[in-house]
Design a protein around this motif. Sequence first.
Motif, PDB file in Angstrom:
ATOM      1  N   LEU A  42      12.711   5.074   0.472  1.00 50.15           N
ATOM      2  CA  LEU A  42      11.409   5.738   0.535  1.00 50.15           C
ATOM      3  C   LEU A  42      10.844   5.820  -0.875  1.00 50.15           C
ATOM      4  CD1 LEU A  42      12.394   8.710   2.894  1.00 50.15           C
ATOM      5  CD2 LEU A  42      11.251   6.557   3.558  1.00 50.15           C
ATOM      6  N   ASP A  43       9.547   5.517  -1.010  1.00 49.05           N
ATOM      7  CA  ASP A  43       8.913   5.533  -2.330  1.00 49.05           C
ATOM      8  C   ASP A  43       7.732   6.482  -2.338  1.00 49.05           C
ATOM      9  OD1 ASP A  43       8.616   3.874  -5.059  1.00 49.05           O
ATOM     10  OD2 ASP A  43       6.624   4.301  -4.257  1.00 49.05           O
ATOM     11  N   THR A  44       7.884   7.602  -3.094  1.00 42.48           N
ATOM     12  CA  THR A  44       6.766   8.526  -3.250  1.00 42.48           C
ATOM     13  C   THR A  44       6.570   8.763  -4.738  1.00 42.48           C
ATOM     14  OG1 THR A  44       5.863  10.678  -2.565  1.00 42.48           O
ATOM     15  CG2 THR A  44       8.241  10.589  -2.920  1.00 42.48           C
ATOM     16  N   VAL A 133      11.081   2.475 -14.675  1.00 41.53           N
ATOM     17  CA  VAL A 133       9.688   2.629 -15.086  1.00 41.53           C
ATOM     18  C   VAL A 133       8.780   1.929 -14.081  1.00 41.53           C
ATOM     19  CG1 VAL A 133      10.279   2.803 -17.539  1.00 41.53           C
ATOM     20  CG2 VAL A 133       9.792   0.541 -16.558  1.00 41.53           C
ATOM     21  N   SER A 134       7.479   2.131 -14.267  1.00 41.90           N
ATOM     22  CA  SER A 134       6.508   1.504 -13.395  1.00 41.90           C
ATOM     23  C   SER A 134       5.279   1.137 -14.219  1.00 41.90           C
ATOM     24  CB  SER A 134       6.125   2.473 -12.269  1.00 41.90           C
ATOM     25  OG  SER A 134       5.156   1.893 -11.437  1.00 41.90           O
ATOM     26  N   ASN A 135       4.702   0.011 -13.892  1.00 44.10           N
ATOM     27  CA  ASN A 135       3.464  -0.440 -14.548  1.00 44.10           C
ATOM     28  C   ASN A 135       3.652  -0.750 -16.034  1.00 44.10           C
ATOM     29  OD1 ASN A 135       1.807  -0.245 -12.181  1.00 44.10           O
ATOM     30  ND2 ASN A 135       1.948   1.978 -12.399  1.00 44.10           N
ATOM     31  N   PRO A 184       2.252  -5.012  -2.084  1.00 48.56           N
ATOM     32  CA  PRO A 184       2.639  -6.378  -1.685  1.00 48.56           C
ATOM     33  C   PRO A 184       1.538  -7.117  -0.924  1.00 48.56           C
ATOM     34  CG  PRO A 184       3.727  -4.730  -0.291  1.00 48.56           C
ATOM     35  CD  PRO A 184       3.102  -3.992  -1.441  1.00 48.56           C
ATOM     36  N   PHE A 185       0.662  -6.351  -0.254  1.00 49.29           N
ATOM     37  CA  PHE A 185      -0.447  -6.970   0.481  1.00 49.29           C
ATOM     38  C   PHE A 185      -1.745  -6.915  -0.336  1.00 49.29           C
ATOM     39  CE2 PHE A 185       2.045  -4.896   4.127  1.00 49.29           C
ATOM     40  CZ  PHE A 185       2.866  -6.004   4.283  1.00 49.29           C
ATOM     41  N   ALA A 186      -1.637  -6.572  -1.600  1.00 50.69           N
ATOM     42  CA  ALA A 186      -2.833  -6.369  -2.424  1.00 50.69           C
ATOM     43  C   ALA A 186      -3.772  -5.371  -1.735  1.00 50.69           C
ATOM     44  CB  ALA A 186      -3.536  -7.700  -2.703  1.00 50.69           C
ATOM     45  N   GLU A 187      -3.157  -4.479  -0.941  1.00 55.77           N
ATOM     46  CA  GLU A 187      -3.917  -3.521  -0.116  1.00 55.77           C
ATOM     47  C   GLU A 187      -4.993  -4.242   0.696  1.00 55.77           C
ATOM     48  OE1 GLU A 187      -5.200  -0.143  -2.452  1.00 55.77           O
ATOM     49  OE2 GLU A 187      -3.141   0.325  -3.091  1.00 55.77           O
ATOM     50  N   GLY A 188      -4.724  -5.488   1.068  1.00 55.11           N
ATOM     51  CA  GLY A 188      -5.654  -6.244   1.923  1.00 55.11           C
ATOM     52  C   GLY A 188      -6.785  -6.916   1.157  1.00 55.11           C
ATOM     53  N   PRO A 226       6.289  -1.940   1.333  1.00 51.63           N
ATOM     54  CA  PRO A 226       4.998  -1.915   2.030  1.00 51.63           C
ATOM     55  C   PRO A 226       4.697  -0.543   2.628  1.00 51.63           C
ATOM     56  CG  PRO A 226       6.673  -2.998   3.377  1.00 51.63           C
ATOM     57  CD  PRO A 226       7.274  -2.792   2.015  1.00 51.63           C
ATOM     58  N   LYS A 227       3.416  -0.240   2.707  1.00 55.45           N
ATOM     59  CA  LYS A 227       2.956   1.024   3.302  1.00 55.45           C
ATOM     60  C   LYS A 227       2.197   0.731   4.593  1.00 55.45           C
ATOM     61  CE  LYS A 227      -0.895   3.719   3.958  1.00 55.45           C
ATOM     62  NZ  LYS A 227      -2.174   3.297   4.575  1.00 55.45           N
ATOM     63  N   SER A 228       2.477   1.512   5.619  1.00 57.15           N
ATOM     64  CA  SER A 228       1.618   1.517   6.806  1.00 57.15           C
ATOM     65  C   SER A 228       1.747   2.868   7.471  1.00 57.15           C
ATOM     66  CB  SER A 228       2.021   0.421   7.802  1.00 57.15           C
ATOM     67  OG  SER A 228       1.194   0.521   8.954  1.00 57.15           O
ATOM     68  N   VAL A 229       0.652   3.316   8.084  1.00 49.37           N
ATOM     69  CA  VAL A 229       0.742   4.563   8.864  1.00 49.37           C
ATOM     70  C   VAL A 229       1.038   4.254  10.331  1.00 49.37           C
ATOM     71  CG1 VAL A 229      -0.734   5.921   7.333  1.00 49.37           C
ATOM     72  CG2 VAL A 229      -1.787   4.607   9.202  1.00 49.37           C
ATOM     73  N   ASP A 232       3.839   0.335  14.776  1.00 46.23           N
ATOM     74  CA  ASP A 232       3.997  -1.087  15.139  1.00 46.23           C
ATOM     75  C   ASP A 232       4.063  -1.952  13.888  1.00 46.23           C
ATOM     76  OD1 ASP A 232       1.293  -0.487  14.618  1.00 46.23           O
ATOM     77  OD2 ASP A 232       0.538  -2.061  15.953  1.00 46.23           O
ATOM     78  N   ARG A 233       3.247  -1.627  12.880  1.00 46.12           N
ATOM     79  CA  ARG A 233       3.284  -2.409  11.634  1.00 46.12           C
ATOM     80  C   ARG A 233       4.553  -2.126  10.828  1.00 46.12           C
ATOM     81  NH1 ARG A 233      -2.990  -1.774   9.663  1.00 46.12           N
ATOM     82  NH2 ARG A 233      -3.875  -3.347  11.064  1.00 46.12           N
ATOM     83  N   MET A 234       5.037  -0.873  10.886  1.00 46.01           N
ATOM     84  CA  MET A 234       6.301  -0.573  10.189  1.00 46.01           C
ATOM     85  C   MET A 234       7.411  -1.471  10.731  1.00 46.01           C
ATOM     86  SD  MET A 234       6.279   3.570  10.282  1.00 46.01           S
ATOM     87  CE  MET A 234       4.821   4.517   9.858  1.00 46.01           C
TER      88      MET A 234
END
Length: 282
Positions: A42-44, A133-135, A184-188, A226-229, A232-234
Motif C-alpha cells: 500500500l502506498d500513501t 526517496v521520491s522524485n 504508471p498510466f500517466a493518470e490517463g 497503480p491507483k483505482s477506486v 473491477d479495475r483493481m
Amino acid sequence: MQSVTLNNGVEMPVLGFGVYQIPPEETERAVTDALAAGYRLLDTAAAYGNEEAVGRAVARSGIPREELFVTTKVWVQDAGEEGTRKAFETSLRALGLDYLDLYLIHQPYGDVYGSWRAMEGLHREGRVKVIGVSNFYPDRLIDLVDHNEITPAVNQIETHPFFQRTADQDLMRERGVQIESWGPFAEGRNGLFSHPVLAGIAAEHGRSVAQVVLRWLVQRQVVVIPKSVRADRMAENIDVFDFALTDEQMARIAALDTGRSVFFAHWDPVAVSRLGRSRIHD
Ligand code: NAP
C-alpha cells in the motif's frame, strides 16, 4: 505476487496499490477492496490526507502485519531531522502501526539531509524496515548517496510509457537503488488508455491497455503502484503475472518515450517553490 530484493535484503512486492487523490471518506472502502483483490503493498503519504483511512482498512482486514508492505512519505514542510522524526510518529499513529515498511522523502526539497539523518536513525532503531526517496532526479540522488551512510533503497519517480526513465533506472541499478513507478498510466494523459500502439499490443494478448502497461513495467523490474477506486479495475491491474510481452512488443513501447514528464519537472524552479512552500498542517 513477485517481489524484488532491496539493497538491505528486504523483499518488496513488485506491484501494489496507490491511494493518491482518493478522498479520505472513500479510502477505507478502496483499500479494503484492494486487499481483498490481493494487493499487499500500500502506498500513501502524509500529504494525501488519508493515512487514517488506510490504517482502518488494514486493521479491519485481519491480514497478518508481516504480510503487508506499507509505505508513507514525509512532506517538505516537515523536512529536517526534528521535523521528520515528528512527522514519522504522526504518520505511524494515523496508520495505527508500530513500524513502517517503507518511509520516503516525498520531495527533494528543503533540508533533505536532516530528514535523511532522522530516517537513518529510525531505520537503525527498527521503526522502519526500508528508507528511500521520491522524485529525486539523478543529480540529487547521487549526492544523497555519496554523502550519507545508508543508500536509499527505493526512488519513487514518475515512470510510464511516455516518460520511461531507462537511463535513470540504469544509474539507480548501479547504485543499488530500486526504481518504483508512480503514475504508471500517466493518470490517463496523452490518451494512454486508447493509445494505438498500446491498444495494438493489448489486442495481441487479449488483455487491456492497463495490463500491458503494468506488465511492461514489471518486466523491466520496475515496482509499480497503480491507483483505482474501482474494484473491477483493481482486479484487472493485479492480473498481469500470467502473460509476457515479447522483445518486439517491449521495443514498440520503448519507442513511445518522450523523455519528459507529462506533469511537471521537479527541477523546474517554479515547481520547487510551489511544492516547497505547500503546507499540509499548521
Ligand atoms: P495512475 O495510477 O497513473 O492513474 C490513475 C488513474 O487511472 C485514475 O484516474 C484511475 O481511475 C485510472 N485507472 C486505473 N486503473 C485503470 C484501468 N484498469 N483502466 C482504466 N483506467 C484506470 O496515477 P496516480 O494515482 O497518480 O499514480 C499511482 C500512485 O502513485 C498514486 O496513487 C500514489 O500512491 C503514487 N504517486 C506518487 C507521487 C509522488 O510524488 N511520489 C505522485 C503521484 C502518484 P479510477 O480510480 O476511476 O479507476
